[in-house]
Enzyme design. Structure first.
Site, mmCIF file in Angstrom:
data_model
loop_
_atom_site.group_PDB
_atom_site.id
_atom_site.type_symbol
_atom_site.label_atom_id
_atom_site.label_comp_id
_atom_site.label_asym_id
_atom_site.label_seq_id
_atom_site.Cartn_x
_atom_site.Cartn_y
_atom_site.Cartn_z
ATOM 1 N N GLY A 26 34.722 78.880 54.620
ATOM 2 C CA GLY A 26 35.256 80.234 54.737
ATOM 3 C C GLY A 26 34.206 81.271 54.437
ATOM 4 N N GLY B 75 34.826 86.280 49.686
ATOM 5 C CA GLY B 75 34.490 85.344 48.613
ATOM 6 C C GLY B 75 33.396 84.361 49.003
ATOM 7 C CB VAL C 297 37.581 72.582 57.011
ATOM 8 C CG1 VAL C 297 38.026 71.655 55.897
ATOM 9 C CG2 VAL C 297 36.077 72.824 56.968
ATOM 10 C CD GLU D 68 45.370 101.156 54.577
ATOM 11 O OE1 GLU D 68 44.708 101.531 53.604
ATOM 12 O OE2 GLU D 68 45.298 99.982 55.020
ATOM 13 C CB ALA E 295 37.663 93.027 49.722
#
Lengths: 426, 426
Positions: free
Chosen positions: A13, A17, A81, A173, A318
Site C-alpha cells: 500500500g 502511511g 496482494v 465538501e 492522512a
C-alpha cells in the site's frame, strides 16, 4: 527481486502511511519492496474535487515509482496482494510468485462500507479512488444532461435532485461543491431549465453534521451549507437506496443521483493475518503498531485500530497515517541498530479541517478554532502545502484561482460510460 | 425543444466543423440544436499527448455547452444520432424522440479503419477519443510495470517493444514521445531493467514517413526520429496484429504494445443519407458541401469528401473542418436573407505541421518550409494559440514548460482497467 544480505522489508500500500514508511526507511541498510494495486499515490483529501469537476485527475495523483525514484533501495511493484503466509513470512500475490519478507508493513487502507447493504453500491457510489471520482463526476454531469432532455417537470426534478448520504467532511465538501456547481458554475449553460432549481440534500443519521468538530463549529458549517442552498436532514438513517431515490424515515425521496459518504470498512488485512478486528474490520494492533503476536508485521493507517494517548481511537486521516508510517520506520531502524524499542505510538493531533464550498471552512487546531473566509484560506494553503511537488502545487493553485475568480470549472468531462448502464448512454 | 418561428438548424457533431458552424450561425435568426455523443469538444491534434502521459485529459477538452453558453439560440444535447429520415426531415436518436430540422449539418467525424481487419482493434488501439487516449496511456505505462516483474529477458524485451503502425503525423508524434518516455522520463524509476533498452518501432507501408510533406522534410523527420532512438520500417504492410506481436513482411515481430495510426474511416453519415461515398466512407458532397440532391443537408469535416480548388481532396484536418463549418454557416445565412449563393467551397491551405519529440518539428506553409527547433517553437505556439480559453492555454504551456525543463510528465496514471483483460490487472 534479487536477494541480498540486507533485511527485506515489504510494504503493501502506497497511501500516506506506506509511502511515509518507505521514505523514512530509504536511508537504512535494508531492501524495500513497495507493492500497490495502483501505479499512483492519491491525495485523497482533494478527491471530492475531482468528483465535482474542479480538479483534473492528474493533479492529485503521482506515479509511486516517480516519488521514490531517488531511493535506490526501494523497488516499486504494481500488483495485487491476496494474503499473507505468516509461517513462511511471505506475501501472496495475484498472478505472481509469493514474495518473502523479513518485516512486513500493511498499509492497505479502507473502502466504503454500506453497513451490510452492499447491494446499494451501484446506486450510491462512494469516493475512494480516481475511478470512483470520475464515476461520480460522470453521474453528476449526466444528470444535468438528462434534465435538458426531459419535458416532464416531475421527472426533470428527479434528475435535478442530488442526495449525499453521510455528513462527515467528505459529505459536506461534496454537498457544498455540488450546490456551487448547480447554482453558479453551470448556470447559463442549459436552455430548458434553470440549474438553480436543483436540490442538494445532505442526509445524516446522527444529530448533527461534522460530528468530529465542536458543536458551535458544526452549527456554523450547517448554516454555511444552508447559505449555499443545501438542505440538511438530520437524525434519520437511510433505510434503502434505489436507482430512483432513497427511503428516509419511512418516506420515499426521489433522486437520480445518490452519493455515499457514510462509512468506511478496512481492507482485508485482518483476515489475511487472522487477527482480531474492530467493527470496521481494522486490525487491533499493539501499542507499537505490530500485529498481535507478530513482532515482524506492522499494520498502519486506515486498516489499523489503535488508541491514542487520550484513550480515543486514532482517526482515519492522512496525518495519522503518516505519523504511523514514520513511527514504524523509526522502530524498525532502532531494531536494526540493536537499540531499545521506542515508546508506544502516540498520535499528535495536527488539527481538524473541513471546507464548505469555495468561501467558508472550519478549522480546529485545539488551541484555536476558526471559521469563515480566513479558515478557508488556511484550509486552501494547508492543502496546497501538503501536495507533493512544485508542479502540482502550481497547477492546483491555478485551478482554484480560476474557479475563485471566474466560477468556471475546467474538468467537466463525462468519460468512460457505465458498463451496461443506460443512465448516461443516451 | 419548443418550436418557434425561426428556421431550426440541427448540427450533429461538435468537433471543429460542427462547433464552427454553430458559432457562425449564432448571430442569425435561427434556432440551433447541436447534438453530440459526448459532452466535450476535443482538441484532437494534441490527443497523442494525453496518450503519452504529457497532458491531463481536461486540458484539451471543453464542455460543449460551456463553449456555447453565450449563444442563447443554441441548445446543446448529449445524445446519439442513429439515422436521418430525409423524407420527414428528422434526425433519429437512440432512446429519444426524433428531432425535426429545416436544415441539417452532419459533422460526425471519423474513426480508425483497420482496412477490413476489425479483429485487430483490441490488439492495436487507435487514438480518436479521450477514452482511446487513456486506454493507450494505460497500455504503455502497464507494459513498463510488467517488465519490472518479468525475470525472463526475452519476455521482458517483448514488454519493452512498442510498435506504432502508420507514419502520418499521429504515428510520428506517438513514436517520438514514447521514445522520450522510455529514454528520458522513466529513466531511473525502475530497478530491474534499464528503460533505455525499450524499442520503439514505427511501421509504414508506404515508401516514406509523413507522406503529406515534401521528401526533404520527411527525410529530416526520419533522421530526427532515429536520433530519438525510433526504428523506422518502411515499405511493408502489417499482415497481422496479435496480442503478442505483428506479422511484417512474412516475419513475426514480438511486441506487447501495438498502436494503430494507419487509417481512418468516416462515420456512417453516408449510410444515413443513402449517399455515394468514397473508399473511406466519406459522403461525396456537392461543391457547396450539400449532400447530392439534398440542398437542406450539409456534410462537413472528416465525414465529407470534396476536392479543393487544386483538384486535390481537402485533407481531414482541423483547419479544413473549421473552414467548411464557416462556409456552410455563411451559405445558410445568405439563403435566409435571400441573397445569391456564395461561390463553391475553396480550401485555403493554412500550413502543415508535425512534431517529433520535444525538440524538433517540421512546418510547411507552402511559401516557406522549416525544420528543427524553430519549427518546434512555431508548432508549440500555434497549438497553444488554437486551444480555447486562457485557462487551458496557461495550463498546457505550464505542462510543456515543465516537461521541457525537467523531463517529467505529470499525467502518468494507469486508470480504468481493461474489461476482462489480464494484461495490466496483475
Amino acid at each position: 527481486m534479487s536477494s541480498g544480505p540486507e533485511p527485506h522489508i515489504v510494504i503493501v500500500g502506497a497511501g500516506f502511511g506506506g509511502l511515509e514508511a518507505a521514505r523514512n526507511l530509504a536511508d537504512a541498510p535494508v531492501r524495500i519492496t513497495l507493492i500497490d494495486q495502483r501505479n499512483h499515490h492519491l491525495f485523497q483529501p482533494l478527491l471530492y474535487q475531482v468528483a465535482t469537476a474542479s480538479l483534473p485527475t492528474s493533479e492529485i495523483a503521482w506515479p509511486i515509482r516517480f516519488l521514490l525514484r531517488g531511493h535506490k533501495n526501494v523497488t516499486t511493484l504494481l500488483g495485487t496482494v491476496t494474503g499473507v503466509d505468516k509461517g513462511h513470512k511471505q506475501v501472496l500475490l495475484d498472478g505472481a510468485p509469493p514474495i518473502a519478507f523479513d518485516t512486513l508493513i500493511l498499509a492497505t487502507g479502507a473502502r466504503h462500507s454500506y453497513f451490510g447493504h452492499d447491494e446499494w453500491e451501484p446506486y450510491a457510489p462512494g469516493v475512494k479512488t480516481l475511478e470512483d471520482a470520475t464515476r461520480i463526476r460522470r453521474r453528476i454531469l449526466s444528470a444535468f444532461e438528462q434534465a435538458e432532455w426531459e419535458t416532464d417537470p416531475e421527472r426533470r426534478a428527479e434528475w435535478l435532485t442530488f442526495v449525499i448520504i453521510g455528513a462527515g467532511p467528505t459529505g459536506v465538501e461534496l454537498a457544498g461543491t455540488i450546490a456551487e456547481l448547480a447554482h453558479d458554475t453551470l448556470r447559463g449553460d442549459f436552455r430548458n431549465f434553470d440549474t438553480r432549481s436543483a436540490r442538494v440534500i445532505l442526509v445524516e443519521a446522527g444529530p448533527r453534521i461534522l460530528a468530529g468538530f465542536t458543536e458551535d463549529l458544526s452549527a456554523y458549517a450547517e448554516r454555511a451549507l444552508n447559505g449555499l442552498g443545501v438542505e440538511v436532514r438530520l437524525g434519520q438513517p437511510v433505510s434503502e437506496c434505489r436507482a430512483d431515490g432513497i427511503m428516509l424515515g419511512g418516506e420515499f425521496l426521489p433522486a437520480r443521483t445518490i452519493l455515499w459518504a457514510a462509512g468506511v470498512a478496512a481492507s482485508p488485512a485482518a483476515e489475511w493475518l487472522g487477527a482480531a478486528a474492530d467493527r470496521a474490520g481494522r486490525v487491533r494492533v499493539e501499542p507499537d503498531l505490530s500485529a498481535p503476536g507478530e513482532p515482524a508485521i506492522f499494520v498502519i493507517g486506515d486498516t489499523a485500530f489503535v488508541a491514542g494517548a487520550d484513550g480515543k481511537p486514532v482517526p482515519g486521516i492522512a496525518p495519522a497515517a503518516k505519523q504511523q508510517g514514520r513511527y514504524v520506520a523509526g522502530l524498525i531502524k532502532a531494531r536494526l541498530r540493536g537499540k531499545p524499542a521506542p515508546p508506544p505510538f502516540g498520535y499528535r493531533n495536527a488539527g481538524n479541517l473541513a471546507t464548505i464550498g469555495k468561501r467558508a471552512a472550519i478549522v480546529d487546531f485545539g488551541w484555536i478554532k476558526l471559521r469563515g473566509r480566513l479558515a478557508w484560506w488556511i484550509w486552501g494553503i494547508a492543502h496546497i502545502f501538503f501536495l507533493i511537488g512544485l508542479r502540482n502545487r502550481l497547477a492546483v493553485a491555478l485551478n482554484w484561482l480560476w474557479i475563485y475568480v471566474s466560477g468556471h470549472r475546467s474538468a467537466r468531462l463525462i468519460t468512460q460510460r457505465e458498463p451496461g448502464g443506460s443512465q448516461d448512454a443516451r
